[in-house]
Design a protein around this motif. Structure first.
Motif, PDB file in Angstrom:
ATOM      1  N   TYR A  34       0.831  -1.192   0.000  1.00  0.00           N
ATOM      2  CA  TYR A  34       0.000   0.000   0.000  1.00  0.00           C
ATOM      3  C   TYR A  34       0.875   1.254   0.000  1.00  0.00           C
ATOM      4  O   TYR A  34       1.934   1.289   0.596  1.00  0.00           O
ATOM      5  CB  TYR A  34      -0.900   0.018   1.240  1.00  0.00           C
ATOM      6  N   GLY A  35       0.384   2.287  -0.668  1.00  0.00           N
ATOM      7  CA  GLY A  35       1.092   3.561  -0.670  1.00  0.00           C
ATOM      8  C   GLY A  35       2.118   3.666  -1.774  1.00  0.00           C
ATOM      9  O   GLY A  35       2.764   4.695  -1.925  1.00  0.00           O
ATOM     10  N   SER A 117      -3.224   6.710   7.071  1.00  0.00           N
ATOM     11  CA  SER A 117      -3.425   7.622   5.946  1.00  0.00           C
ATOM     12  C   SER A 117      -4.443   8.717   6.250  1.00  0.00           C
ATOM     13  O   SER A 117      -5.226   9.089   5.406  1.00  0.00           O
ATOM     14  CB  SER A 117      -3.833   6.842   4.697  1.00  0.00           C
TER      15      SER A 117
END
Length: 188
Positions: A34-35, A117
């Motif tokens: 993720y990211g 996030s």
């Protein structure tokens, strides 16, 4: 004038696009984590315009939440065997199969990533937790209606799910049927 309505396909384009986007997200998370990708990269992988993703989901966090909730609901139907012990064993065996598979930790990875996030990510994480709790609660409520003594949903998370996730996350051996049944036995 008799206008003919176009024939509609079950699911149609919208369902197909949704499935393509979900698969693209799954693939990218497994490849990069993720990211490490953008909405544009999801769109390119899925073969759709990024404006389609923004129009349908609004943000990457909302899309990731949708992917995680869809997987959570599709993968873990609540069993109804007629007894709490049977339900918990069947449910724990399902979860063990899911998290041991190639995309098994996707929901966990998403929840952890979304937690860092910002506010929208925290809400997404909470939505995932609430959905899992709702699923468990339905099983536990059925058991109580049958007159069985049932733990609370947090007890199931703490004593059955958490140990399985830890074993998989840290490569601590397979989730054998004996191990999974033992978790249920200790809780009950």
């Amino acid at each position: 004038m008799n206008e003919r309505q176009p024939a509609r396909r079950p699911g149609g384009r919208s369902a197909r696009v949704g499935a393509q986007v979900h698969q693209a997200v799954t693939d990218l998370i497994n490849e990069r984590g993720y990211g490490n990708f953008t909405v544009g990269e999801v769109a390119a992988r899925a073969g759709v315009a990024d404006s389609s993703i923004y129009r349908r989901w609004g943000s990457l966090e909302t899309l990731l939440t949708d992917v995680a909730l869809t997987r959570l609901n599709a993968q873990s139907p609540m069993p109804d065997t007629g007894s709490l012990a049977g339900d918990l064993r069947a449910y724990a065996a399902q979860v063990a199969r899911e998290i041991s598979g190639p995309d098994g930790l996707l929901v966990v990875r998403l929840a952890v990533a979304l937690s860092s996030s910002g506010q929208q990510g925290l809400q997404a994480r909470d939505d995932l937790r609430d959905e899992r709790t709702r699923q468990l609660q339905s099983m536990l409520d059925r058991a109580r209606e049958r007159g069985e003594h049932a733990p609370d949903a947090l007890g199931v998370l703490d004593h059955i799910l958490a140990p399985m996730y830890i074993r998989v996350l840290f490569g601590m051996g397979p989730l054998t049927p004996d191990y999974v049944d033992g978790l249920v036995d200790r809780l009950l």
